[in-house]
Every structure is written in structure tokens, then in C-alpha cells.
Design a protein around this motif. Structure first.
Motif, PDB file in Angstrom:
ATOM      1  N   GLU A   3      -7.870  -3.283  17.261  1.00  0.00           N
ATOM      2  CA  GLU A   3      -9.069  -2.529  16.880  1.00  0.00           C
ATOM      3  C   GLU A   3      -9.097  -2.185  15.389  1.00  0.00           C
ATOM      4  N   ASN A   4      -8.065  -2.600  14.648  1.00  0.00           N
ATOM      5  CA  ASN A   4      -7.962  -2.226  13.238  1.00  0.00           C
ATOM      6  C   ASN A   4      -8.353  -3.360  12.298  1.00  0.00           C
ATOM      7  N   GLU A   5      -8.806  -2.977  11.111  1.00  0.00           N
ATOM      8  CA  GLU A   5      -9.080  -3.923  10.030  1.00  0.00           C
ATOM      9  C   GLU A   5      -8.071  -3.700   8.915  1.00  0.00           C
ATOM     10  N   VAL A   6      -7.444  -4.779   8.450  1.00  0.00           N
ATOM     11  CA  VAL A   6      -6.539  -4.697   7.306  1.00  0.00           C
ATOM     12  C   VAL A   6      -7.399  -4.724   6.042  1.00  0.00           C
ATOM     13  N   VAL A   7      -7.320  -3.662   5.267  1.00  0.00           N
ATOM     14  CA  VAL A   7      -8.192  -3.490   4.106  1.00  0.00           C
ATOM     15  C   VAL A   7      -7.467  -3.788   2.797  1.00  0.00           C
ATOM     16  N   ALA A   8      -6.202  -3.415   2.697  1.00  0.00           N
ATOM     17  CA  ALA A   8      -5.472  -3.566   1.433  1.00  0.00           C
ATOM     18  C   ALA A   8      -4.014  -3.901   1.707  1.00  0.00           C
ATOM     19  N   ALA A   9      -3.385  -4.476   0.699  1.00  0.00           N
ATOM     20  CA  ALA A   9      -1.964  -4.823   0.807  1.00  0.00           C
ATOM     21  C   ALA A   9      -1.316  -4.651  -0.553  1.00  0.00           C
ATOM     22  N   MET A  10      -0.074  -4.193  -0.555  1.00  0.00           N
ATOM     23  CA  MET A  10       0.680  -4.131  -1.803  1.00  0.00           C
ATOM     24  C   MET A  10       2.063  -4.724  -1.595  1.00  0.00           C
ATOM     25  N   ILE A  11       2.521  -5.466  -2.600  1.00  0.00           N
ATOM     26  CA  ILE A  11       3.856  -6.038  -2.570  1.00  0.00           C
ATOM     27  C   ILE A  11       4.752  -5.191  -3.465  1.00  0.00           C
ATOM     28  N   LEU A  12       6.048  -5.140  -3.121  1.00  0.00           N
ATOM     29  CA  LEU A  12       6.957  -4.257  -3.837  1.00  0.00           C
ATOM     30  C   LEU A  12       8.300  -4.924  -4.109  1.00  0.00           C
ATOM     31  N   GLY A  13       8.980  -4.408  -5.113  1.00  0.00           N
ATOM     32  CA  GLY A  13      10.326  -4.840  -5.456  1.00  0.00           C
ATOM     33  C   GLY A  13      10.714  -4.228  -6.781  1.00  0.00           C
ATOM     34  N   TYR A  14      11.975  -4.292  -7.114  1.00  0.00           N
ATOM     35  CA  TYR A  14      12.401  -3.759  -8.406  1.00  0.00           C
ATOM     36  C   TYR A  14      12.014  -4.742  -9.506  1.00  0.00           C
ATOM     37  N   PRO A  15      11.373  -4.249 -10.578  1.00  0.00           N
ATOM     38  CA  PRO A  15      10.874  -5.149 -11.627  1.00  0.00           C
ATOM     39  C   PRO A  15      11.983  -5.965 -12.284  1.00  0.00           C
ATOM     40  N   LYS A  16      11.697  -7.225 -12.480  1.00  0.00           N
ATOM     41  CA  LYS A  16      12.659  -8.115 -13.125  1.00  0.00           C
ATOM     42  C   LYS A  16      12.649  -7.936 -14.638  1.00  0.00           C
ATOM     43  N   PHE A  17      11.492  -7.500 -15.183  1.00  0.00           N
ATOM     44  CA  PHE A  17      11.353  -7.349 -16.626  1.00  0.00           C
ATOM     45  C   PHE A  17      10.747  -5.993 -16.962  1.00  0.00           C
ATOM     46  N   LYS A  18      10.987  -5.562 -18.183  1.00  0.00           N
ATOM     47  CA  LYS A  18      10.419  -4.310 -18.670  1.00  0.00           C
ATOM     48  C   LYS A  18       9.355  -4.635 -19.711  1.00  0.00           C
ATOM     49  N   TYR A  19       8.209  -4.025 -19.568  1.00  0.00           N
ATOM     50  CA  TYR A  19       7.119  -4.261 -20.514  1.00  0.00           C
ATOM     51  C   TYR A  19       7.355  -3.476 -21.791  1.00  0.00           C
ATOM     52  N   GLN A  78      10.066  -8.233  -2.210  1.00  0.00           N
ATOM     53  CA  GLN A  78      11.141  -7.729  -1.366  1.00  0.00           C
ATOM     54  C   GLN A  78      10.602  -6.922  -0.183  1.00  0.00           C
ATOM     55  N   ALA A  79       9.413  -6.383  -0.342  1.00  0.00           N
ATOM     56  CA  ALA A  79       8.798  -5.577   0.727  1.00  0.00           C
ATOM     57  C   ALA A  79       7.284  -5.655   0.576  1.00  0.00           C
ATOM     58  N   MET A  80       6.587  -5.257   1.626  1.00  0.00           N
ATOM     59  CA  MET A  80       5.129  -5.290   1.602  1.00  0.00           C
ATOM     60  C   MET A  80       4.589  -4.165   2.478  1.00  0.00           C
ATOM     61  N   ILE A  81       3.478  -3.579   2.052  1.00  0.00           N
ATOM     62  CA  ILE A  81       2.825  -2.543   2.838  1.00  0.00           C
ATOM     63  C   ILE A  81       1.384  -2.970   3.096  1.00  0.00           C
ATOM     64  N   LEU A  82       0.992  -2.983   4.366  1.00  0.00           N
ATOM     65  CA  LEU A  82      -0.385  -3.275   4.747  1.00  0.00           C
ATOM     66  C   LEU A  82      -1.079  -1.970   5.110  1.00  0.00           C
ATOM     67  N   PHE A  83      -2.278  -1.795   4.595  1.00  0.00           N
ATOM     68  CA  PHE A  83      -3.080  -0.602   4.865  1.00  0.00           C
ATOM     69  C   PHE A  83      -4.232  -1.012   5.777  1.00  0.00           C
ATOM     70  N   HIS A  84      -4.343  -0.349   6.912  1.00  0.00           N
ATOM     71  CA  HIS A  84      -5.405  -0.712   7.851  1.00  0.00           C
ATOM     72  C   HIS A  84      -5.940   0.534   8.548  1.00  0.00           C
ATOM     73  N   GLY A  85      -7.083   0.365   9.203  1.00  0.00           N
ATOM     74  CA  GLY A  85      -7.695   1.497   9.891  1.00  0.00           C
ATOM     75  C   GLY A  85      -8.577   1.035  11.036  1.00  0.00           C
ATOM     76  N   ASN A  86      -8.789   1.938  11.966  1.00  0.00           N
ATOM     77  CA  ASN A  86      -9.641   1.646  13.120  1.00  0.00           C
ATOM     78  C   ASN A  86     -11.083   1.412  12.652  1.00  0.00           C
ATOM     79  N   LYS A  87     -11.655   0.292  13.097  1.00  0.00           N
ATOM     80  CA  LYS A  87     -12.996  -0.078  12.653  1.00  0.00           C
ATOM     81  C   LYS A  87     -14.065   0.926  13.064  1.00  0.00           C
ATOM     82  N   GLN A  88     -13.764   1.764  14.037  1.00  0.00           N
ATOM     83  CA  GLN A  88     -14.733   2.760  14.499  1.00  0.00           C
ATOM     84  C   GLN A  88     -14.642   4.057  13.707  1.00  0.00           C
TER      85      GLN A  88
END
Length: 293
Positions: free
Chosen positions: A261-277, A200-210
Motif C-alpha cells: 500500500e506504500n509508495e517509495v518517494v525518495a532514496a538516499m545512499i550513504l557511506g564514508y566519503p572517499k575524498f574531502k572537498y 555502503q548503505a541505503m535508506i528508502l523513504f515511503h508512505g501509505n498512498k492513502q
């Protein structure tokens, strides 16, 4: 290594939870029963997701045991231990948007992540547009399709190995290639999403290569974001396949407004869980060495 995976038909209620939460979709179900897809059994890496979620304890993965390797999860998260015990990588989401104020709280938590050298160098891009995520998927699939083609050519393979470095190339060879060998055709025809997982959503984490140590800072920030999401009842997981695809696809960088000038280093996907563990898997460190007086 191919592991034996069995389903006890006397216990299985054909709820299909395993079909949806398995990272490599090793299970399949019809109207009558759930079974293992034999052509995918070799993709099992003993993450324990299926056994942790199965309400009936009907699944048995070779090398894992319900009594020895799992423990029941607490019903209430009222301590830090409960928080980290109940957090799982969630890849099956309800079709419910994550509100902006919830995403803002997750981003606020990232600001508390310590940095190696001040100031905080982590930059984030929050994608709340579900359609944009869907539109980006074919471009990611194209990149990995081209990678698979290149690895079959001896000359291109050597170039890829040199550019990625020995450590990353081992990951490609041992994990990405076996997965995409089987799953790529399904991803190309749109019947399977092994990258963005219909998030449902996504967050990209990035930073300046310098910047100094920006990648280290980002991994710490990612951990804070994952824990805060869980504390808010939002399921999330880090997806290593997304950053390389964005980095190497100009159109994706443009779609996600990543500074040049940025490098994307990490990504996380998000949403409300469909199941409970129901339970969590016990894990052991590779080794623990104590040095004391």
C-alpha cells in the motif's frame, strides 16, 4: 548544451579525484594524465563537483570561475552555516560499513522533521546489507534499459508520456535519456554504477498512498537525514533514479520489504566519503522578490 571542459596539465597531479566524484564520470585517467572524455562532455550540468574537489584547481568548466563562483570551506563545522556550506552530494565512498548505531542516529533525526498533518506518516527502510544493494542494481538497470527501448517506439513513447505526466516526462527526456544513451552499455556490463554508486548503505523513504501529504513530509524528512548524516561524518546523496525503479519492479519491492500500500518517494545512499572537498560552489536563486511595506 555542450560545455568546454579543460584540464591544465601543468597543474594536474593525476590524483584522479575528478574521475571518481563526477556524477556523470566525464573524466578519465591513465598512468600519465587525466583527460576529459569527449563523448561525455555534453553531460556536464555545471554542478561544480570537479572544481570543488580538485586539490590543484586544474579543472576549468566553461561558465564557472574559481575566484568568482567558489569559496574555501571551513576546516571545522562549528555552526549551522558551516554545516550547510560543507555538505555535498557524495557519490564516492570508502569501503567501510556504516555502523548500525550511526544509521540509528540518522533515523532519529528524521523523527524531528515536521509533518504537514500529524501524525508523522514517513516510513523508512534502512538497507545496511551492501550485497543486497549490489544485487538490486541489475534490476534497476533493466527497468531503465526497457524505458530507453520504449522511448524509441512512437506508440510506447506516447503511453510513457501519458503515464508519467508532462513534467516528469520532460525530466526523462532532458536528463535521463542523454545520460543513459551513453552510460547504459557500461551499466549493463557491470563496469559502471550510476545509480547506487557502490554505496555502503541505503535508506528508502515511503508512505501509505492513502495518507495526506505524505510525499511533502518525506522530502522534509530526507533533508533532515542528509544533514544529520553529514554532521556525523557520513557522506550521502539523494538518488532520484532509485524510487521509480523500486516502484515499478515487484521483485525490488519484495527485496526491500516495501508494503504493497506504500509508495517509495525518495532514496538516499550513504557511506564514508572517499575524498574531502576543498571548496564549495556559490549558487544564486532563480529570483528573489521582496514585498515590503
Amino acid at each position: 548544451m555542450k560545455r568546454e571542459i579543460t584540464i591544465d596539465s601543468t597543474l594536474c597531479k593525476n590524483c584522479r579525484v575528478c574521475v571518481e566524484i563526477c556524477p556523470n564520470i566525464i573524466f578519465q585517467a591513465d598512468n600519465d594524465h587525466t583527460s576529459v572524455r569527449p563523448e561525455r562532455a555534453g553531460l556536464c550540468f555545471m554542478c561544480g563537483q570537479c572544481m570543488a574537489a580538485c586539490p590543484e584547481k586544474a579543472i576549468q568548466v566553461e561558465g564557472l570561475d574559481y575566484s568568482k563562483d567558489f569559496f574555501d570551506l571551513p576546516e571545522v563545522i562549528n555552526s549551522f552555516d558551516a554545516l550547510i556550506q560543507t555538505r555535498r552530494s557524495v557519490r564516492a565512498f570508502k569501503d567501510i560499513p556504516v555502523p548500525k548505531d550511526v544509521l540509528e542516529q540518522i533515523i532519529a533525526a528524521v523523527t524531528y522533521a515536521p509533518s504537514s498533518f500529524p501524525p508523522l506518516k514517513t516510513e523508512v527502510t534502512v538497507i545496511q546489507d551492501k550485497q543486497l544493494i549490489r544485487d538490486s542494481l541489475p534490476h534497476m538497470v533493466d527497468l531503465y534499459g526497457n524505458l530507453m527501448k520504449g522511448l524509441k517506439n512512437p506508440v510506447a513513447r506516447r503511453i510513457i508520456r501519458r503515464k508519467t505526466g508532462e513534467k516528469r516526462f520532460r525530466v526523462i527526456q532532458n536528463h535521463i535519456v542523454p545520460m543513459f544513451d551513453i552510460k547504459l552499455p557500461f551499466m549493463i556490463n557491470g563496469t559502471e554504477d550510476a545509480i547506487t554508486r557502490n554505496a555502503q548503505a541505503m535508506i528508502l523513504f515511503h508512505g501509505n498512498k492513502q495518507s495526506d501529504n505524505y510525499a511533502t513530509d518525506i522530502y522534509i524528512a530526507l533533508t533532515y537525514a542528509l544533514l544529520k548524516a553529514h554532521a556525523l561524518g557520513v557522506g550521502a546523496t539523494a538518488i532520484d533514479l532509485i524510487p521509480p525503479a523500486v516502484e515499478r519492479t515487484p521483485l525490488l519491492r519484495e527485496m526491500f520489504k516495501i508494503p504493497k500500500e506504500n509508495e517509495v518517494v525518495a532514496a538516499m545512499i550513504l557511506g564514508y566519503p572517499k575524498f574531502k572537498y576543498k571548496r564549495a560552489i556559490k549558487r544564486q536563486l532563480e529570483s528573489v522578490t521582496w514585498i515590503s511595506q
